[in-house]
Enzyme design. Structure first.
Site, PDB file in Angstrom:
ATOM      1  N   GLU A  51       0.883  -1.069   0.034  1.00 28.51           N
ATOM      2  CA  GLU A  51      -0.224   0.041   0.173  1.00 28.51           C
ATOM      3  C   GLU A  51       0.722   1.204   0.101  1.00 28.51           C
ATOM      4  O   GLU A  51       1.785   1.349   1.107  1.00 28.51           O
ATOM      5  CB  GLU A  51      -0.985   0.130   1.139  1.00 28.51           C
ATOM      6  CG  GLU A  51      -1.843   1.217   1.179  1.00 28.51           C
ATOM      7  CD  GLU A  51      -2.767   1.785   2.334  1.00 28.51           C
ATOM      8  OE1 GLU A  51      -3.436   2.542   2.487  1.00 28.51           O
ATOM      9  OE2 GLU A  51      -2.374   1.105   3.541  1.00 28.51           O
ATOM     10  N   ASP A 125      -2.401  12.238  -2.510  1.00 30.39           N
ATOM     11  CA  ASP A 125      -2.554  13.568  -2.944  1.00 30.39           C
ATOM     12  C   ASP A 125      -2.584  13.583  -4.475  1.00 30.39           C
ATOM     13  O   ASP A 125      -1.738  13.054  -5.251  1.00 30.39           O
ATOM     14  CB  ASP A 125      -1.248  14.254  -2.522  1.00 30.39           C
ATOM     15  CG  ASP A 125      -1.401  15.702  -2.929  1.00 30.39           C
ATOM     16  OD1 ASP A 125      -2.058  16.229  -3.745  1.00 30.39           O
ATOM     17  OD2 ASP A 125      -0.505  16.599  -2.019  1.00 30.39           O
ATOM     18  N   ASP A 161     -10.952   9.683  -3.983  1.00 32.74           N
ATOM     19  CA  ASP A 161     -12.112  10.709  -4.192  1.00 32.74           C
ATOM     20  C   ASP A 161     -11.987  11.644  -4.952  1.00 32.74           C
ATOM     21  O   ASP A 161     -12.846  12.514  -5.558  1.00 32.74           O
ATOM     22  CB  ASP A 161     -12.479  11.537  -2.834  1.00 32.74           C
ATOM     23  CG  ASP A 161     -11.267  12.362  -2.319  1.00 32.74           C
ATOM     24  OD1 ASP A 161     -11.116  13.443  -2.222  1.00 32.74           O
ATOM     25  OD2 ASP A 161      -9.911  11.921  -2.190  1.00 32.74           O
TER      26      ASP A 161
END
Length: 245
Positions: A51, A125, A161
């Site tokens: 990850e 980011d 998102d």
């Protein structure tokens, strides 16, 4: 440095599930665990999943708990945040969750060709603006790094998102004719979210409260090692909801 942050850094040194190589151990050279994570860190032959930008390590820990037959490594540079994941994995005795504190730019020094089976990139980011394109974790530059250690059919998972990053990554995939396995513009609204995609970090919960749809892309690198930049209009794909953050 605050007392709490200092305490976390000190406690990180005691965790057997956290590795913190020094700059001189990874810059321009191979770290000693490169090619030996199964043998010397996890001590099992199970597949390795990374990850990237793991933050507090919530996703890494949750993935490791639900799949004990694979090894998971959360990677980030911010030790005070990673402390939470390493401590949780230690307290819950999750042997297949590990943490590597280093810059993702140095990731090629830490993993050997074919050593990694999958990558998760969760809520990175989005690095908006033309000057920051190369810093995006799905940019051609970073995909080239991943190709150095990811297995040929290894899946890259992007959960975000950011509509901007989602569309940019789709453009990278299309430009390089990469195999696209799954694409979702709203994984919860469409019922796409399976057990792994339904894991929610603190950041994700905040985004959901703001009404932001969570998107997903699953793809492979198609055996490529070099990747071209897409023709992508930055202005037409701004994250309006994120302006001013």
């Amino acid at each position: 440095m605050g007392k709490d942050k200092y305490r976390r850094f000190q406690e990180n040194l005691t965790f057997t599930n956290m590795v913190q190589p020094g700059f001189d151990e990874v810059f321009g050279r191979e770290y000693w665990l490169r090619g030996r994570w199964n043998e010397d860190f996890f001590r099992n032959p199970n597949p390795i999943v990374l990850e990237l930008g793991c933050g507090r390590g919530e996703y890494t820990v949750a993935l490791a708990e639900r799949d004990p037959h694979r090894n998971f490594i959360g990677i980030d540079i911010k030790g005070a945040r990673m402390w939470r994941g390493a401590k949780t994995a230690t307290e819950r005795n999750i042997p297949n969750a590990g943490f590597l504190r280093t810059r993702i730019e140095f990731i090629g020094s830490c993993f050997a060709p074919g050593e990694v089976d999958e990558l998760w990139i969760t809520f990175p980011d989005p690095q908006p603006g033309k000057q920051r394109v190369k810093k995006r974790l799905t940019s051609p530059q970073f995909l080239g790094r991943y190709a150095g250690f990811l297995k040929p059919d290894g899946i890259v998972h992007l959960k975000t998102d950011s509509r901007h990053l989602h569309e940019y990554t789709k453009a990278v995939i299309e430009r390089n004719a990469l195999p696209l396995l799954a694409c979702g513009d709203d994984i919860y609204g469409t019922g796409m979210a399976d057990a792994a995609l339904s894991i929610k970090t603190a950041y994700e919960c905040r985004f959901l409260k703001q009404g932001l749809p969570i998107t997903y892309l699953g793809f492979t690198l198609g055996g490529r090692t070099l990747f071209d930049a897409p023709d992508f209009d930055e202005e037409d794909n701004l994250d309006v909801s994120r302006l001013g953050e």
